[in-house]
Design an enzyme around this catalytic site. Structure first.
Site, mmCIF file in Angstrom:
data_model
loop_
_atom_site.group_PDB
_atom_site.id
_atom_site.type_symbol
_atom_site.label_atom_id
_atom_site.label_comp_id
_atom_site.label_asym_id
_atom_site.label_seq_id
_atom_site.Cartn_x
_atom_site.Cartn_y
_atom_site.Cartn_z
ATOM 1 N N HIS A 37 0.851 -1.191 0.000
ATOM 2 C CA HIS A 37 0.000 0.000 0.000
ATOM 3 C C HIS A 37 0.888 1.243 0.000
ATOM 4 O O HIS A 37 1.845 1.311 0.757
ATOM 5 C CB HIS A 37 -0.897 -0.036 1.247
ATOM 6 C CG HIS A 37 -1.670 1.215 1.489
ATOM 7 N ND1 HIS A 37 -1.556 1.952 2.653
ATOM 8 C CD2 HIS A 37 -2.570 1.875 0.717
ATOM 9 C CE1 HIS A 37 -2.362 2.996 2.591
ATOM 10 N NE2 HIS A 37 -2.980 2.978 1.425
ATOM 11 N N HIS A 114 2.279 11.179 -1.766
ATOM 12 C CA HIS A 114 1.243 10.853 -0.786
ATOM 13 C C HIS A 114 1.355 11.871 0.337
ATOM 14 O O HIS A 114 2.047 11.660 1.317
ATOM 15 C CB HIS A 114 1.426 9.435 -0.247
ATOM 16 C CG HIS A 114 0.359 9.038 0.729
ATOM 17 N ND1 HIS A 114 0.604 8.229 1.818
ATOM 18 C CD2 HIS A 114 -0.954 9.347 0.789
ATOM 19 C CE1 HIS A 114 -0.513 8.051 2.499
ATOM 20 N NE2 HIS A 114 -1.477 8.723 1.891
#
Length: 321
Positions: A37, A114
């Site tokens: 992830h 991110h």
């Protein structure tokens, strides 16, 4: 039952190549495949600006507290510690990739991102390609599922980058059920690129994003996560796509505030690990089972080898149905 011979002596860097021959013709949609992830978040550039997708509250927080704020953010945004080469060598074959431009960047460079920016995209893709060149029977899934600040030109640049780096290693989009290791090996394909943008419809080697669904539990509660994962598998369509089970807990704002200095790994992931790993161990791959399983900090709890070993114990009859 598939043979269990060799499962305790997994060669993780070449685990696909060493699967029993009986699995070579099984659709990849029916195998258990470990993934990461936010795969790129092992490197987060604290000197970079905040990502354009971040809300105004975060932007303001960083503008006031500067580097201190970014260091705290990093503790919660970094979900991996191993780089791409390390992940590949450990057995990871699915990569969750989020791409962004930087504000006012004259070079129009593409970065993994991110919250904060990570490495340049071309560097990461080259790193993956180097591994594939050395391990010619291993296959990877590159899932480009979020794009930030990207115009048509940036997508064209990324598509050309993929062509330049992977070339004939990329498998064109076909029916997912037709893709087996045998099929890929015969054609020397090693890369499946999933692209969550209409651009995918224009490029033969881009697989549409809907062929890689990834239901998201969005919870900090391990019990609710497991209930969600089980329900998602139950509802999995019988044919037509790959499928991701995200064994991932998502912190709420209150969770971050309470554990602001300790970070995601210590506050959430390590504490919930036993329950999450127990769920993984009880799964089986196949049409009505798991397929791709992703996690944070994939080196924890024998996650990778546990997922791979599921391929050695599932019911072959169901997998071939």
């Amino acid at each position: 039952m598939a043979s269990s011979q060799g499962k305790n002596e997994l060669k993780l860097a070449d685990w696909m190549a060493t699967l029993p021959e009986s699995m070579h013709s099984i659709p990849l949609t029916n195998l258990a495949i470990p993934g990461s992830h936010d795969s790129f978040s092992f490197y987060i550039d604290e000197a970079s600006p905040v990502g354009p997708e971040q809300p105004e509250t975060v932007q303001n927080f960083v503008s006031v507290f500067g580097t201190v704020a970014k260091k705290l953010m990093r503790k919660w945004l970094a979900t991996q510690t191993m780089n791409f080469t390390g992940q590949l060598g450990a057995g990871i074959r699915y990569f969750d990739l989020r791409i962004s431009t930087k504000p006012r960047d004259p070079d129009n460079e593409l970065y993994f991102a991110h919250g904060l920016f990570s490495a340049k995209v071309n560097e990461g893709l080259e790193e993956i390609n180097a591994f594939l060149t050395d391990h010619h029977k291993e296959v990877v899934f590159l899932d480009f599922n979020h794009f930030y600040g990207m115009q048509k030109y940036h997508h064209e640049k990324l598509v050309q980058m993929l062509k330049d780096i992977y070339g004939n290693k990329m498998c064109p989009a076909i029916f997912a059920q037709e893709v087996s290791l045998k099929y890929l090996w015969e054609k020397d394909y090693q890369v499946l690129v999933f692209y969550h943008s209409p651009v995918a419809l224009e490029v033969p080697f881009l697989w549409p994003g809907q062929m890689m669904p990834a239901p998201w539990a969005n919870t900090t509660d391990p019990e609710k996560l497991i209930q969600f994962l089980q329900a998602s598998i139950t509802e999995r369509r019988k044919k037509g796509s790959f499928f991701i089970s995200q064994v991932v807990l998502t912190p709420k704002a209150s969770t971050v505030v309470k554990g602001v200095a300790s970070g995601l790994r210590e506050t959430i992931t390590e504490r919930a690990l036993p329950a999450m790993m127990q769920w993984v161990r009880t799964q089986k791959p196949g049409e009505s089972g798991i397929n791709i399983v992703t996690a944070d900090f994939v080196e924890l709890g024998d996650f990778i080898s546990t997922v791979i070993k599921l391929n050695y114990v599932f019911d072959e009859g169901e997998a071939n149905t």
